[in-house]
Design a protein around this motif. Structure first.
Motif, PDB file in Angstrom:
ATOM      1  N   ALA A  68       0.827  -1.208   0.000  1.00 49.41           N
ATOM      2  CA  ALA A  68       0.000   0.000   0.000  1.00 49.41           C
ATOM      3  C   ALA A  68       0.862   1.260   0.000  1.00 49.41           C
ATOM      4  O   ALA A  68       0.533   2.254  -0.659  1.00 49.41           O
ATOM      5  N   ALA A  69       1.976   1.213   0.715  1.00 43.04           N
ATOM      6  CA  ALA A  69       2.871   2.379   0.757  1.00 43.04           C
ATOM      7  C   ALA A  69       3.505   2.630  -0.602  1.00 43.04           C
ATOM      8  O   ALA A  69       3.740   3.788  -0.980  1.00 43.04           O
ATOM      9  N   VAL A  70       3.794   1.576  -1.357  1.00 43.07           N
ATOM     10  CA  VAL A  70       4.337   1.751  -2.703  1.00 43.07           C
ATOM     11  C   VAL A  70       3.281   2.378  -3.613  1.00 43.07           C
ATOM     12  O   VAL A  70       3.570   3.296  -4.383  1.00 43.07           O
ATOM     13  N   VAL A  71       2.054   1.890  -3.535  1.00 34.72           N
ATOM     14  CA  VAL A  71       0.982   2.492  -4.335  1.00 34.72           C
ATOM     15  C   VAL A  71       0.834   3.968  -3.984  1.00 34.72           C
ATOM     16  O   VAL A  71       0.719   4.826  -4.870  1.00 34.72           O
ATOM     17  N   ASP A  72       0.873   4.278  -2.703  1.00 32.70           N
ATOM     18  CA  ASP A  72       0.748   5.672  -2.276  1.00 32.70           C
ATOM     19  C   ASP A  72       1.944   6.503  -2.751  1.00 32.70           C
ATOM     20  O   ASP A  72       1.783   7.674  -3.117  1.00 32.70           O
ATOM     21  N   GLY A  73       3.124   5.919  -2.748  1.00 34.59           N
ATOM     22  CA  GLY A  73       4.289   6.628  -3.266  1.00 34.59           C
ATOM     23  C   GLY A  73       4.152   6.933  -4.742  1.00 34.59           C
ATOM     24  O   GLY A  73       4.524   8.019  -5.204  1.00 34.59           O
ATOM     25  N   CYS A  74       3.592   5.984  -5.483  1.00 35.99           N
ATOM     26  CA  CYS A  74       3.376   6.196  -6.913  1.00 35.99           C
ATOM     27  C   CYS A  74       2.324   7.275  -7.169  1.00 35.99           C
ATOM     28  O   CYS A  74       2.391   7.992  -8.170  1.00 35.99           O
ATOM     29  N   ALA A  75       1.344   7.377  -6.278  1.00 38.71           N
ATOM     30  CA  ALA A  75       0.277   8.369  -6.446  1.00 38.71           C
ATOM     31  C   ALA A  75       0.656   9.745  -5.916  1.00 38.71           C
ATOM     32  O   ALA A  75      -0.067  10.718  -6.167  1.00 38.71           O
ATOM     33  N   ASP A  76       1.779   9.833  -5.207  1.00 36.70           N
ATOM     34  CA  ASP A  76       2.182  11.081  -4.572  1.00 36.70           C
ATOM     35  C   ASP A  76       2.913  11.978  -5.571  1.00 36.70           C
ATOM     36  O   ASP A  76       4.131  12.152  -5.520  1.00 36.70           O
ATOM     37  N   ARG A  77       2.161  12.507  -6.520  1.00 39.08           N
ATOM     38  CA  ARG A  77       2.702  13.401  -7.542  1.00 39.08           C
ATOM     39  C   ARG A  77       1.593  14.346  -7.988  1.00 39.08           C
ATOM     40  O   ARG A  77       0.414  14.119  -7.677  1.00 39.08           O
ATOM     41  N   ALA A  78       1.970  15.354  -8.715  1.00 39.39           N
ATOM     42  CA  ALA A  78       0.982  16.376  -9.099  1.00 39.39           C
ATOM     43  C   ALA A  78      -0.154  15.789  -9.913  1.00 39.39           C
ATOM     44  O   ALA A  78      -1.328  16.132  -9.709  1.00 39.39           O
ATOM     45  N   GLU A  79       0.166  14.909 -10.852  1.00 41.11           N
ATOM     46  CA  GLU A  79      -0.853  14.273 -11.681  1.00 41.11           C
ATOM     47  C   GLU A  79      -0.724  12.771 -11.555  1.00 41.11           C
ATOM     48  O   GLU A  79       0.366  12.213 -11.717  1.00 41.11           O
ATOM     49  N   THR A  80      -1.828  12.100 -11.257  1.00 43.69           N
ATOM     50  CA  THR A  80      -1.820  10.649 -11.132  1.00 43.69           C
ATOM     51  C   THR A  80      -3.147  10.090 -11.599  1.00 43.69           C
ATOM     52  O   THR A  80      -4.195  10.741 -11.482  1.00 43.69           O
ATOM     53  N   TRP A  81      -3.099   8.864 -12.150  1.00 49.05           N
ATOM     54  CA  TRP A  81      -4.327   8.185 -12.567  1.00 49.05           C
ATOM     55  C   TRP A  81      -4.839   7.269 -11.463  1.00 49.05           C
ATOM     56  O   TRP A  81      -5.857   6.589 -11.625  1.00 49.05           O
ATOM     57  N   ILE A  82      -4.150   7.230 -10.314  1.00 52.81           N
ATOM     58  CA  ILE A  82      -4.518   6.328  -9.222  1.00 52.81           C
ATOM     59  C   ILE A  82      -5.517   7.026  -8.311  1.00 52.81           C
ATOM     60  O   ILE A  82      -5.139   7.854  -7.474  1.00 52.81           O
ATOM     61  N   ASN A  83      -6.793   6.714  -8.485  1.00 57.11           N
ATOM     62  CA  ASN A  83      -7.801   7.287  -7.596  1.00 57.11           C
ATOM     63  C   ASN A  83      -8.089   6.316  -6.445  1.00 57.11           C
ATOM     64  O   ASN A  83      -7.486   5.247  -6.352  1.00 57.11           O
ATOM     65  N   ALA A  84      -8.996   6.681  -5.570  1.00 57.90           N
ATOM     66  CA  ALA A  84      -9.249   5.877  -4.371  1.00 57.90           C
ATOM     67  C   ALA A  84      -9.765   4.481  -4.713  1.00 57.90           C
ATOM     68  O   ALA A  84      -9.394   3.489  -4.059  1.00 57.90           O
ATOM     69  N   GLU A  85     -10.610   4.376  -5.732  1.00 58.90           N
ATOM     70  CA  GLU A  85     -11.167   3.070  -6.095  1.00 58.90           C
ATOM     71  C   GLU A  85     -10.092   2.163  -6.669  1.00 58.90           C
ATOM     72  O   GLU A  85     -10.013   0.975  -6.320  1.00 58.90           O
ATOM     73  N   ILE A  86      -9.269   2.703  -7.546  1.00 60.91           N
ATOM     74  CA  ILE A  86      -8.179   1.902  -8.103  1.00 60.91           C
ATOM     75  C   ILE A  86      -7.258   1.430  -6.980  1.00 60.91           C
ATOM     76  O   ILE A  86      -6.853   0.264  -6.934  1.00 60.91           O
ATOM     77  N   ARG A  87      -6.909   2.330  -6.077  1.00 61.69           N
ATOM     78  CA  ARG A  87      -6.053   1.951  -4.949  1.00 61.69           C
ATOM     79  C   ARG A  87      -6.667   0.801  -4.168  1.00 61.69           C
ATOM     80  O   ARG A  87      -5.991  -0.176  -3.841  1.00 61.69           O
ATOM     81  N   ARG A  88      -7.941   0.898  -3.867  1.00 61.70           N
ATOM     82  CA  ARG A  88      -8.613  -0.121  -3.064  1.00 61.70           C
ATOM     83  C   ARG A  88      -8.587  -1.493  -3.752  1.00 61.70           C
ATOM     84  O   ARG A  88      -8.307  -2.516  -3.115  1.00 61.70           O
ATOM     85  N   HIS A  89      -8.831  -1.516  -5.040  1.00 58.33           N
ATOM     86  CA  HIS A  89      -8.899  -2.804  -5.735  1.00 58.33           C
ATOM     87  C   HIS A  89      -7.523  -3.428  -5.932  1.00 58.33           C
ATOM     88  O   HIS A  89      -7.383  -4.660  -5.901  1.00 58.33           O
ATOM     89  N   TYR A  90      -6.491  -2.603  -6.115  1.00 55.50           N
ATOM     90  CA  TYR A  90      -5.154  -3.190  -6.235  1.00 55.50           C
ATOM     91  C   TYR A  90      -4.685  -3.752  -4.900  1.00 55.50           C
ATOM     92  O   TYR A  90      -3.993  -4.781  -4.870  1.00 55.50           O
ATOM     93  N   ILE A  91      -5.056  -3.119  -3.815  1.00 53.79           N
ATOM     94  CA  ILE A  91      -4.730  -3.681  -2.509  1.00 53.79           C
ATOM     95  C   ILE A  91      -5.459  -5.011  -2.318  1.00 53.79           C
ATOM     96  O   ILE A  91      -4.897  -5.974  -1.768  1.00 53.79           O
ATOM     97  N   ALA A  92      -6.685  -5.110  -2.809  1.00 55.60           N
ATOM     98  CA  ALA A  92      -7.423  -6.378  -2.749  1.00 55.60           C
ATOM     99  C   ALA A  92      -6.718  -7.443  -3.583  1.00 55.60           C
ATOM    100  O   ALA A  92      -6.637  -8.611  -3.165  1.00 55.60           O
ATOM    101  N   LEU A  93      -6.196  -7.070  -4.745  1.00 59.52           N
ATOM    102  CA  LEU A  93      -5.444  -8.034  -5.563  1.00 59.52           C
ATOM    103  C   LEU A  93      -4.175  -8.472  -4.848  1.00 59.52           C
ATOM    104  O   LEU A  93      -3.777  -9.645  -4.925  1.00 59.52           O
ATOM    105  N   TYR A  94      -3.525  -7.543  -4.167  1.00 62.98           N
ATOM    106  CA  TYR A  94      -2.340  -7.892  -3.394  1.00 62.98           C
ATOM    107  C   TYR A  94      -2.693  -8.892  -2.293  1.00 62.98           C
ATOM    108  O   TYR A  94      -1.997  -9.909  -2.101  1.00 62.98           O
ATOM    109  N   GLU A  95      -3.766  -8.639  -1.588  1.00 63.67           N
ATOM    110  CA  GLU A  95      -4.176  -9.538  -0.505  1.00 63.67           C
ATOM    111  C   GLU A  95      -4.567 -10.910  -1.041  1.00 63.67           C
ATOM    112  O   GLU A  95      -4.447 -11.922  -0.330  1.00 63.67           O
ATOM    113  N   ALA A  96      -4.991 -10.968  -2.309  1.00 61.63           N
ATOM    114  CA  ALA A  96      -5.353 -12.241  -2.936  1.00 61.63           C
ATOM    115  C   ALA A  96      -4.158 -12.919  -3.606  1.00 61.63           C
ATOM    116  O   ALA A  96      -4.292 -14.032  -4.124  1.00 61.63           O
TER     117      ALA A  96
END
Length: 210
Positions: A68-96
Protein backbone atom coordinates in the motif's frame (compact mmCIF):
# COMPACT_ATOMS: atom_id res chain seq x y z
CA UNK A 1 -18.27 1.21 -14.72
CA UNK A 2 -18.22 -0.81 -11.52
CA UNK A 3 -14.69 -2.08 -11.04
CA UNK A 4 -13.94 -5.26 -9.09
CA UNK A 5 -10.71 -7.20 -8.50
CA UNK A 6 -12.10 -10.01 -10.65
CA UNK A 7 -12.84 -7.60 -13.50
CA UNK A 8 -9.35 -6.16 -13.18
CA UNK A 9 -7.78 -9.58 -13.64
CA UNK A 10 -10.04 -10.33 -16.58
CA UNK A 11 -8.99 -7.06 -18.18
CA UNK A 12 -5.32 -7.91 -17.93
CA UNK A 13 -5.84 -11.31 -19.54
CA UNK A 14 -7.37 -9.67 -22.63
CA UNK A 15 -4.78 -6.91 -22.82
CA UNK A 16 -6.50 -3.87 -21.29
CA UNK A 17 -5.87 -1.93 -18.08
CA UNK A 18 -7.81 0.70 -16.10
CA UNK A 19 -7.01 4.37 -15.52
CA UNK A 20 -8.65 7.48 -14.14
CA UNK A 21 -8.04 10.99 -15.45
CA UNK A 22 -6.80 12.11 -12.03
CA UNK A 23 -6.98 11.13 -8.35
CA UNK A 24 -10.25 12.97 -7.74
CA UNK A 25 -12.07 11.63 -10.79
CA UNK A 26 -14.40 8.75 -9.92
CA UNK A 27 -14.74 7.66 -13.55
CA UNK A 28 -12.50 4.78 -14.64
CA UNK A 29 -11.84 3.79 -18.24
CA UNK A 30 -10.03 0.92 -19.97
CA UNK A 31 -6.94 1.43 -22.12
CA UNK A 32 -5.68 -0.76 -24.98
CA UNK A 33 -2.79 1.13 -26.66
CA UNK A 34 -2.15 0.64 -30.35
CA UNK A 35 1.53 0.33 -29.47
CA UNK A 36 2.49 -1.31 -26.18
CA UNK A 37 5.57 -0.80 -24.05
CA UNK A 38 7.38 -3.91 -22.85
CA UNK A 39 10.69 -4.52 -21.11
CA UNK A 40 12.51 -7.47 -22.70
CA UNK A 41 13.71 -9.59 -19.80
CA UNK A 42 17.02 -10.22 -21.56
CA UNK A 43 17.50 -6.60 -22.58
CA UNK A 44 17.61 -4.48 -19.43
CA UNK A 45 20.42 -1.94 -19.74
CA UNK A 46 22.62 -1.28 -16.73
CA UNK A 47 24.78 1.76 -17.45
CA UNK A 48 28.10 2.35 -15.72
CA UNK A 49 26.43 4.95 -13.53
CA UNK A 50 23.65 2.57 -12.52
CA UNK A 51 26.16 -0.19 -11.90
CA UNK A 52 28.01 2.06 -9.45
CA UNK A 53 24.76 3.05 -7.77
CA UNK A 54 23.74 -0.59 -7.36
CA UNK A 55 27.04 -1.44 -5.72
CA UNK A 56 27.38 1.63 -3.50
CA UNK A 57 23.88 2.85 -2.65
CA UNK A 58 23.47 0.85 0.55
CA UNK A 59 19.72 0.43 -0.07
CA UNK A 60 17.80 -2.62 1.11
CA UNK A 61 15.48 -4.37 -1.35
CA UNK A 62 12.33 -6.09 -0.09
CA UNK A 63 9.41 -7.88 -1.68
CA UNK A 64 5.75 -7.43 -0.69
CA UNK A 65 6.44 -5.78 2.67
CA UNK A 66 4.79 -2.40 2.00
CA UNK A 67 2.45 -2.76 -0.97
CA UNK A 68 0.00 0.00 0.00
CA UNK A 69 2.87 2.38 0.76
CA UNK A 70 4.34 1.75 -2.70
CA UNK A 71 0.98 2.49 -4.34
CA UNK A 72 0.75 5.67 -2.28
CA UNK A 73 4.29 6.63 -3.27
CA UNK A 74 3.38 6.20 -6.91
CA UNK A 75 0.28 8.37 -6.45
CA UNK A 76 2.18 11.08 -4.57
CA UNK A 77 2.70 13.40 -7.54
CA UNK A 78 0.98 16.38 -9.10
CA UNK A 79 -0.85 14.27 -11.68
CA UNK A 80 -1.82 10.65 -11.13
CA UNK A 81 -4.33 8.19 -12.57
CA UNK A 82 -4.52 6.33 -9.22
CA UNK A 83 -7.80 7.29 -7.60
CA UNK A 84 -9.25 5.88 -4.37
CA UNK A 85 -11.17 3.07 -6.10
CA UNK A 86 -8.18 1.90 -8.10
CA UNK A 87 -6.05 1.95 -4.95
CA UNK A 88 -8.61 -0.12 -3.06
CA UNK A 89 -8.90 -2.80 -5.73
CA UNK A 90 -5.15 -3.19 -6.23
CA UNK A 91 -4.73 -3.68 -2.51
CA UNK A 92 -7.42 -6.38 -2.75
CA UNK A 93 -5.44 -8.03 -5.56
CA UNK A 94 -2.34 -7.89 -3.39
CA UNK A 95 -4.18 -9.54 -0.51
CA UNK A 96 -5.35 -12.24 -2.94
CA UNK A 97 -1.80 -12.87 -4.16
CA UNK A 98 -2.12 -11.36 -7.64
CA UNK A 99 -0.40 -8.01 -7.09
CA UNK A 100 3.12 -7.50 -5.82
CA UNK A 101 5.53 -4.76 -4.89
CA UNK A 102 9.29 -4.38 -4.80
CA UNK A 103 10.48 -1.80 -2.29
CA UNK A 104 13.71 0.15 -1.99
CA UNK A 105 14.55 1.15 1.58
CA UNK A 106 17.14 3.55 2.94
CA UNK A 107 17.17 2.45 6.55
CA UNK A 108 13.59 2.87 7.76
CA UNK A 109 12.66 5.18 4.85
CA UNK A 110 10.83 3.87 1.79
CA UNK A 111 12.67 5.70 -1.01
CA UNK A 112 11.48 3.90 -4.12
CA UNK A 113 9.45 1.05 -5.45
CA UNK A 114 7.40 -0.52 -8.20
CA UNK A 115 4.20 -2.54 -8.19
CA UNK A 116 2.24 -4.61 -10.66
CA UNK A 117 -0.08 -7.53 -11.28
CA UNK A 118 0.79 -11.12 -12.20
CA UNK A 119 -1.22 -13.59 -14.25
CA UNK A 120 0.62 -16.76 -15.20
CA UNK A 121 4.05 -15.78 -16.52
CA UNK A 122 3.02 -12.20 -17.32
CA UNK A 123 3.89 -9.25 -15.09
CA UNK A 124 1.89 -6.09 -15.71
CA UNK A 125 3.87 -3.17 -14.36
CA UNK A 126 1.59 -0.46 -13.02
CA UNK A 127 3.73 2.33 -11.62
CA UNK A 128 6.96 3.19 -9.84
CA UNK A 129 8.33 6.05 -7.78
CA UNK A 130 11.64 7.40 -6.53
CA UNK A 131 12.59 9.61 -3.59
CA UNK A 132 16.35 9.17 -4.00
CA UNK A 133 18.60 9.42 -7.04
CA UNK A 134 18.17 6.32 -9.25
CA UNK A 135 15.93 4.53 -6.74
CA UNK A 136 13.37 3.66 -9.43
CA UNK A 137 16.13 2.41 -11.75
CA UNK A 138 17.47 0.23 -8.96
CA UNK A 139 13.96 -1.09 -8.33
CA UNK A 140 13.58 -1.99 -12.00
CA UNK A 141 16.97 -3.71 -12.12
CA UNK A 142 15.98 -5.95 -9.21
CA UNK A 143 12.50 -6.45 -10.65
CA UNK A 144 13.74 -7.57 -14.07
CA UNK A 145 16.17 -9.97 -12.41
CA UNK A 146 13.37 -11.37 -10.24
CA UNK A 147 11.04 -11.86 -13.17
CA UNK A 148 13.73 -13.69 -15.10
CA UNK A 149 14.63 -15.94 -12.16
CA UNK A 150 10.95 -16.63 -11.39
CA UNK A 151 10.09 -17.86 -14.88
CA UNK A 152 8.20 -14.86 -16.27
CA UNK A 153 7.99 -14.38 -20.02
CA UNK A 154 6.40 -10.94 -20.36
CA UNK A 155 7.00 -7.63 -18.58
CA UNK A 156 4.33 -5.21 -19.73
CA UNK A 157 5.16 -1.54 -19.07
CA UNK A 158 1.96 -0.30 -20.78
CA UNK A 159 3.57 2.75 -22.39
CA UNK A 160 7.10 3.50 -23.53
CA UNK A 161 8.57 6.50 -21.74
CA UNK A 162 11.96 8.07 -22.31
CA UNK A 163 13.01 6.83 -18.88
CA UNK A 164 12.05 3.22 -19.67
CA UNK A 165 13.58 3.35 -23.15
CA UNK A 166 16.93 4.36 -21.63
CA UNK A 167 16.81 1.13 -19.63
CA UNK A 168 16.03 -1.11 -22.60
CA UNK A 169 12.23 -1.01 -22.95
CA UNK A 170 10.76 -1.15 -26.45
CA UNK A 171 7.42 -0.59 -28.14
CA UNK A 172 5.58 -3.28 -30.08
CA UNK A 173 2.31 -3.31 -32.07
CA UNK A 174 -0.89 -4.25 -30.29
CA UNK A 175 -1.21 -7.51 -32.23
CA UNK A 176 2.29 -8.64 -31.28
CA UNK A 177 1.60 -7.79 -27.67
CA UNK A 178 -1.59 -9.84 -27.59
CA UNK A 179 0.25 -12.85 -29.05
CA UNK A 180 2.91 -12.62 -26.34
CA UNK A 181 0.24 -12.09 -23.70
CA UNK A 182 -1.76 -15.16 -24.73
CA UNK A 183 1.36 -17.30 -24.53
CA UNK A 184 2.57 -15.90 -21.19
CA UNK A 185 -0.64 -16.10 -19.17
CA UNK A 186 -0.87 -19.85 -19.78
CA UNK A 187 2.58 -20.54 -18.29
CA UNK A 188 3.55 -20.86 -14.61
CA UNK A 189 5.73 -18.38 -12.73
CA UNK A 190 6.26 -17.56 -9.05
CA UNK A 191 7.01 -13.93 -8.24
CA UNK A 192 7.59 -14.61 -4.54
CA UNK A 193 9.87 -17.61 -5.08
CA UNK A 194 13.39 -16.27 -5.69
CA UNK A 195 15.37 -14.84 -2.77
CA UNK A 196 16.46 -11.21 -2.95
CA UNK A 197 19.86 -11.31 -4.69
CA UNK A 198 22.95 -9.25 -4.10
CA UNK A 199 23.68 -6.28 -6.33
CA UNK A 200 26.62 -8.22 -7.76
CA UNK A 201 24.31 -11.06 -8.82
CA UNK A 202 21.87 -8.64 -10.47
CA UNK A 203 24.69 -7.04 -12.43
CA UNK A 204 26.32 -10.33 -13.39
CA UNK A 205 23.14 -12.00 -14.59
CA UNK A 206 22.13 -8.93 -16.58
CA UNK A 207 25.58 -8.77 -18.19
CA UNK A 208 25.33 -12.42 -19.19
CA UNK A 209 21.97 -11.96 -20.92
CA UNK A 210 22.17 -8.49 -22.45
Amino acid sequence: MTLTPELLLRGYTIGIFPMAEHRDDAEIFWVDPKRRGIMPLDGFHISRTLRRRLLRCGFTICIDTAFAAVVDGCADRAETWINAEIRRHYIALYEAGYAHSLEVWDGADLVGGVYGVTVGAAFFGESMFSRRTDASKIALAYLVDRLRQAGFQLFDTQFLTEHLASLGAVEIPRGDYHERLDQAIGQPANFSGPPVPSAQDVIQRNTQTS
